[in-house]
Write a protein that holds these residues in place. Structure first.
Motif, PDB file in Angstrom:
ATOM      1  N   ASN A 279       0.222   4.139  -2.679  1.00  0.00           N
ATOM      2  CA  ASN A 279      -0.080   5.521  -2.293  1.00  0.00           C
ATOM      3  C   ASN A 279       0.904   6.502  -2.922  1.00  0.00           C
ATOM      4  OD1 ASN A 279      -2.264   4.734  -0.721  1.00  0.00           O
ATOM      5  ND2 ASN A 279      -1.022   4.501   1.127  1.00  0.00           N
ATOM      6  N   GLU A 280       2.160   6.114  -2.990  1.00  0.00           N
ATOM      7  CA  GLU A 280       3.174   6.976  -3.596  1.00  0.00           C
ATOM      8  C   GLU A 280       2.946   7.107  -5.102  1.00  0.00           C
ATOM      9  OE1 GLU A 280       8.040   7.239  -4.061  1.00  0.00           O
ATOM     10  OE2 GLU A 280       7.162   5.879  -2.568  1.00  0.00           O
TER      11      GLU A 280
ATOM     12  N   ASN B 279       0.815  -1.207   0.000  1.00  0.00           N
ATOM     13  CA  ASN B 279       0.000   0.000   0.000  1.00  0.00           C
ATOM     14  C   ASN B 279       0.853   1.264   0.000  1.00  0.00           C
ATOM     15  OD1 ASN B 279      -2.214  -1.625  -0.035  1.00  0.00           O
ATOM     16  ND2 ASN B 279      -2.866  -1.203   2.063  1.00  0.00           N
ATOM     17  N   ASN B 280       2.041   1.189   0.585  1.00  0.00           N
ATOM     18  CA  ASN B 280       2.951   2.334   0.538  1.00  0.00           C
ATOM     19  C   ASN B 280       3.351   2.639  -0.902  1.00  0.00           C
ATOM     20  OD1 ASN B 280       2.945   2.787   3.302  1.00  0.00           O
ATOM     21  ND2 ASN B 280       4.712   1.439   3.662  1.00  0.00           N
TER      22      ASN B 280
ATOM     23  N   TYR C 121      -0.393   9.216  -5.987  1.00  0.00           N
ATOM     24  CA  TYR C 121      -0.553  10.452  -5.211  1.00  0.00           C
ATOM     25  C   TYR C 121      -1.233  11.564  -6.001  1.00  0.00           C
ATOM     26  CZ  TYR C 121       0.600  14.685  -2.627  1.00  0.00           C
ATOM     27  OH  TYR C 121       0.520  15.889  -1.975  1.00  0.00           O
ATOM     28  N   ASP C 122      -0.809  11.799  -7.238  1.00  0.00           N
ATOM     29  CA  ASP C 122      -1.366  12.904  -8.018  1.00  0.00           C
ATOM     30  C   ASP C 122      -2.043  12.425  -9.307  1.00  0.00           C
ATOM     31  OD1 ASP C 122       0.883  12.054  -9.298  1.00  0.00           O
ATOM     32  OD2 ASP C 122       1.731  14.048  -9.648  1.00  0.00           O
TER      33      ASP C 122
END
Length: 280
Positions: A21-22, A17-18, A25-26
């Motif tokens: 998420n990275e 999940n890290n 992010y955008d």
């Protein structure tokens, strides 16, 4: 850290999940295709639809343990990560999410998912807890990934129907239904087909043709219930298979129907220990 697969565009393989998420992010206008791997032409059609509609596409490969009501079925579910990676590389998707169970089930639900009595039909009747597991994992994946669109096939129409019905509106993900992809003999592509022998595969194709043409006959029948019953008996004796159901149901509410218009013919049967489903 991202694990990268070199291709014409860089496909990022997200193993936690890290990582996810990275990577996301955008990202906006994200299309999501959830799978359990062992990819086939049906999956490919969903992915191509997402690639066409969305700026970015993410595919997940996660064999969800909570939707299996049979331990052996879970353990024997077909897997081929090497081939899957090759397919996804050629399709040039942006992200592949391959989480562990702890990434998906990283919190306990406040209350368990319960199907309403009227929804305990078709596969929900024969696979206790299956759709509760499907609905749960789809909610979790939607919450984790936050896509704008989710692509699901009509091959499992009941699953599509229930995910649409039970998936919380708060995540604002639009569910896109995509037509069933079949081979030249009318058999729907399915990961479970890979568990069939050549002889069993031919039987499945013959059954698909029989049910396909049966749907056409129903519109001319005055006694749909009897026609379905007779067809079940004939196919059971002819191919030595076991039916869970062969039912005509309305597409808007999945109630038993006596009219072909706005209805689908749902079928589930077993060839030895392999369970196959379809709808026409």
């Amino acid at each position: 850290m991202f694990y990268l697969l070199n291709c014409f565009i860089q496909m990022k393989i997200l193993l936690s999940n890290n990582d996810l998420n990275e990577a996301l992010y955008d990202v906006s206008n994200l299309g999501f295709v959830p799978t359990m791997g062992s990819l086939h032409n049906g999956h490919i059609s969903l992915i191509k639809k997402s690639l066409k509609d969305c700026k970015k596409t993410i595919v997940s490969i996660f064999i969800n343990p909570t939707q299996f009501n049979n331990k052996n079925d879970f353990e024997n579910y077909p897997k081929n990560n090497k081939k899957d990676l090759s397919i996804l590389k050629n399709l040039k998707i942006n992200f592949l999410y391959m989480p562990k169970a702890k990434d998906v089930y990283d919190y306990e639900r406040k209350s368990p998912i319960r199907l309403r009595k009227k929804d305990k039909i078709l596969c929900a009747k024969f696979r206790k807890g299956h759709f509760e597991g499907v609905i749960d994992v789809m909610e979790r994946l939607t919450k984790i990934i936050k896509p704008q669109k989710i692509y699901l096939g009509e091959k499992d129409f009941q699953q599509l129907f229930l995910v649409k019905k039970y998936n919380p509106k708060k995540y604002k993900a639009k569910i896109i239904s995509c037509r069933t992809i079949r081979n030249k003999n009318k058999l729907a592509f399915s990961s479970r087909n890979k568990l069939l022998s050549k002889k069993q595969l031919k039987i499945a194709e013959k059954i698909s043709k029989e049910v396909f043409f049966l749907k056409k006959k129903l519109s001319k029948s005055r006694n749909i219930k009897k026609l379905l019953s007779d067809k079940k008996k004939r196919l059971t004796n002819l191919f030595n298979i076991k039916f869970d159901y062969l039912e005509l149901r309305n597409t808007s509410n999945l109630k038993i129907s006596n009219k072909v218009k706005n209805s689908r013919l749902f079928v589930a049967y077993h060839i030895n220990k392999i369970r196959l489903i379809d709808n026409f």
